[in-house]
Design a protein around this motif. Structure first.
Motif, mmCIF file in Angstrom:
data_model
loop_
_atom_site.group_PDB
_atom_site.id
_atom_site.type_symbol
_atom_site.label_atom_id
_atom_site.label_comp_id
_atom_site.label_asym_id
_atom_site.label_seq_id
_atom_site.Cartn_x
_atom_site.Cartn_y
_atom_site.Cartn_z
ATOM 1 N N ARG A 9 -19.462 5.527 4.396
ATOM 2 C CA ARG A 9 -18.949 5.889 5.710
ATOM 3 C C ARG A 9 -17.618 5.208 5.946
ATOM 4 O O ARG A 9 -17.266 4.249 5.263
ATOM 5 C CB ARG A 9 -19.949 5.548 6.800
ATOM 6 C CG ARG A 9 -20.211 4.059 6.972
ATOM 7 C CD ARG A 9 -21.099 3.821 8.187
ATOM 8 N NE ARG A 9 -21.484 2.443 8.354
ATOM 9 C CZ ARG A 9 -20.717 1.493 8.897
ATOM 10 N NH1 ARG A 9 -19.507 1.774 9.312
ATOM 11 N NH2 ARG A 9 -21.161 0.256 9.017
ATOM 12 N N ARG A 10 -16.897 5.715 6.922
ATOM 13 C CA ARG A 10 -15.641 5.087 7.328
ATOM 14 C C ARG A 10 -15.959 3.764 7.996
ATOM 15 O O ARG A 10 -16.956 3.635 8.703
ATOM 16 C CB ARG A 10 -14.900 5.971 8.324
ATOM 17 C CG ARG A 10 -14.317 7.177 7.667
ATOM 18 C CD ARG A 10 -12.870 7.343 8.088
ATOM 19 N NE ARG A 10 -12.332 8.530 7.456
ATOM 20 C CZ ARG A 10 -11.447 8.494 6.491
ATOM 21 N NH1 ARG A 10 -10.992 7.358 6.045
ATOM 22 N NH2 ARG A 10 -10.988 9.602 5.970
ATOM 23 N N ARG A 32 -13.574 2.811 3.347
ATOM 24 C CA ARG A 32 -14.871 3.427 3.110
ATOM 25 C C ARG A 32 -15.795 2.279 2.751
ATOM 26 O O ARG A 32 -15.417 1.379 1.987
ATOM 27 C CB ARG A 32 -14.815 4.436 1.965
ATOM 28 C CG ARG A 32 -14.092 5.708 2.291
ATOM 29 C CD ARG A 32 -14.836 6.497 3.346
ATOM 30 N NE ARG A 32 -14.166 7.766 3.597
ATOM 31 C CZ ARG A 32 -14.822 8.851 3.945
ATOM 32 N NH1 ARG A 32 -16.128 8.819 4.107
ATOM 33 N NH2 ARG A 32 -14.162 9.966 4.174
ATOM 34 N N GLU A 53 -5.413 13.963 3.377
ATOM 35 C CA GLU A 53 -4.341 13.376 4.182
ATOM 36 C C GLU A 53 -2.953 13.749 3.662
ATOM 37 O O GLU A 53 -1.947 13.307 4.216
ATOM 38 C CB GLU A 53 -4.527 11.856 4.235
ATOM 39 C CG GLU A 53 -5.801 11.460 4.984
ATOM 40 C CD GLU A 53 -6.105 9.975 4.939
ATOM 41 O OE1 GLU A 53 -5.160 9.168 4.783
ATOM 42 O OE2 GLU A 53 -7.289 9.614 5.044
ATOM 43 N N HIS A 83 -6.942 -1.760 10.684
ATOM 44 C CA HIS A 83 -6.940 -0.654 9.728
ATOM 45 C C HIS A 83 -8.351 -0.276 9.261
ATOM 46 O O HIS A 83 -8.514 0.355 8.212
ATOM 47 C CB HIS A 83 -6.086 -1.008 8.509
ATOM 48 C CG HIS A 83 -4.665 -1.297 8.838
ATOM 49 N ND1 HIS A 83 -3.823 -0.354 9.386
ATOM 50 C CD2 HIS A 83 -3.940 -2.433 8.735
ATOM 51 C CE1 HIS A 83 -2.631 -0.895 9.593
ATOM 52 N NE2 HIS A 83 -2.684 -2.153 9.213
ATOM 53 N N ALA A 84 -9.356 -0.615 10.037
ATOM 54 C CA ALA A 84 -10.751 -0.407 9.619
ATOM 55 C C ALA A 84 -11.053 1.039 9.256
ATOM 56 O O ALA A 84 -11.819 1.302 8.324
ATOM 57 C CB ALA A 84 -11.708 -0.888 10.712
ATOM 58 N N GLY A 85 -10.444 1.988 9.931
ATOM 59 C CA GLY A 85 -10.697 3.393 9.665
ATOM 60 C C GLY A 85 -10.192 3.860 8.313
ATOM 61 O O GLY A 85 -10.563 4.945 7.854
ATOM 62 N N ARG A 86 -9.363 3.061 7.667
ATOM 63 C CA ARG A 86 -8.878 3.413 6.323
ATOM 64 C C ARG A 86 -9.853 2.979 5.242
ATOM 65 O O ARG A 86 -9.692 3.326 4.078
ATOM 66 C CB ARG A 86 -7.512 2.768 6.068
ATOM 67 C CG ARG A 86 -6.462 3.225 7.051
ATOM 68 C CD ARG A 86 -5.051 2.839 6.758
ATOM 69 N NE ARG A 86 -4.786 1.514 6.249
ATOM 70 C CZ ARG A 86 -3.603 0.925 6.311
ATOM 71 N NH1 ARG A 86 -2.579 1.543 6.889
ATOM 72 N NH2 ARG A 86 -3.415 -0.273 5.805
ATOM 73 N N ASP A 131 -10.164 11.689 0.169
ATOM 74 C CA ASP A 131 -9.504 11.410 1.452
ATOM 75 C C ASP A 131 -7.994 11.561 1.312
ATOM 76 O O ASP A 131 -7.334 12.114 2.195
ATOM 77 C CB ASP A 131 -9.819 9.988 1.928
ATOM 78 C CG ASP A 131 -11.264 9.786 2.359
ATOM 79 O OD1 ASP A 131 -12.005 10.782 2.530
ATOM 80 O OD2 ASP A 131 -11.654 8.607 2.515
ATOM 81 N N GLU A 140 -10.141 0.328 0.605
ATOM 82 C CA GLU A 140 -9.214 0.852 1.605
ATOM 83 C C GLU A 140 -8.207 1.785 0.945
ATOM 84 O O GLU A 140 -7.738 1.521 -0.158
ATOM 85 C CB GLU A 140 -8.461 -0.307 2.258
ATOM 86 C CG GLU A 140 -7.416 0.134 3.269
ATOM 87 C CD GLU A 140 -6.525 -0.985 3.769
ATOM 88 O OE1 GLU A 140 -5.748 -0.736 4.699
ATOM 89 O OE2 GLU A 140 -6.603 -2.113 3.226
ATOM 90 N N THR A 148 -15.344 0.724 10.717
ATOM 91 C CA THR A 148 -15.013 0.650 12.139
ATOM 92 C C THR A 148 -14.541 -0.764 12.450
ATOM 93 O O THR A 148 -14.746 -1.689 11.652
ATOM 94 C CB THR A 148 -16.232 0.970 13.024
ATOM 95 O OG1 THR A 148 -17.219 -0.059 12.835
ATOM 96 C CG2 THR A 148 -16.832 2.334 12.687
ATOM 97 N N ARG A 149 -13.947 -0.935 13.625
ATOM 98 C CA ARG A 149 -13.528 -2.283 14.041
ATOM 99 C C ARG A 149 -14.705 -3.248 14.004
ATOM 100 O O ARG A 149 -14.541 -4.412 13.682
ATOM 101 C CB ARG A 149 -12.907 -2.249 15.431
ATOM 102 C CG ARG A 149 -11.557 -1.568 15.483
ATOM 103 C CD ARG A 149 -10.925 -1.662 16.867
ATOM 104 N NE ARG A 149 -10.487 -2.999 17.214
ATOM 105 C CZ ARG A 149 -9.356 -3.574 16.805
ATOM 106 N NH1 ARG A 149 -8.539 -2.917 15.997
ATOM 107 N NH2 ARG A 149 -9.035 -4.789 17.190
#
Length: 168
Positions: A12-13, A51, A104, A46-49, A100, A64, A15-16
């Protein structure tokens, strides 16, 4: 959950809220000299970058995808906890980030690594550092280990599916 179930489970992605656990995993393996230090606040930003593979609140694997230019992204902070190594999690993290990257709009991904054979098995090519000037400008030029870090640069050119050269 068993280590094999974690390794085979969905990535999963980040998160903060995962930043502290990601930072803890990176820090544990940084001491071996294989990873560059990361600051928790930067990971949170940059947490969303990232996996990740997690078991509850424990992050057991992460990587990342960091943009370096409009065409090139870098796989950074690839770490798999010892308890789930040799189960294919590192390969799955790298392949997911390649997918990903295609979504992108990147045409190439790179990594700087102490273990180029892992990436070569996934279809990456070893390239001179100078072939990745965006990485040099973004990170290497200001590093105290510049020109003596001992890392190998690897690169993968992506096709529209994000799988060119990626071993199954």
């Amino acid at each position: 959950m068993s280590p094999a179930a974690v390794a085979a489970g969905a990535l999963r992605r980040g998160t903060r809220e995962d930043a502290a656990a990601i930072h803890a995993l990176i820090t544990r393996y940084q001491a071996a000299g294989r990873l560059l230090p990361r600051v928790e606040s930067e990971i949170a930003r940059h947490a969303g970058r990232f996996r990740i593979a997690a078991d509850g609140g424990v992050v057991l694997g992460c990587a990342e995808l960091a943009p370096l230019s409009s065409e090139l992204a870098e796989i950074r902070s690839l770490v798999v906890d010892e308890s789930v190594r040799r189960l294919g999690l590192g390969r799955r993290l790298v392949q997911t980030l390649a997918e990903d990257a295609v979504r992108e709009g990147f045409t190439s991904i790179c990594a700087f690594t102490h273990d180029p054979s892992f990436f070569v098995r996934l279809g990456y090519s070893i390239v001179p550092h100078a072939w990745l000037p965006a990485k040099i400008a973004a990170d290497c030029a200001g590093c105290p280990l510049f020109r003596q870090c001992g890392q190998t640069a690897v690169e993968l050119r992506l096709d529209a599916r994000g799988r060119r050269g990626l071993a199954a």
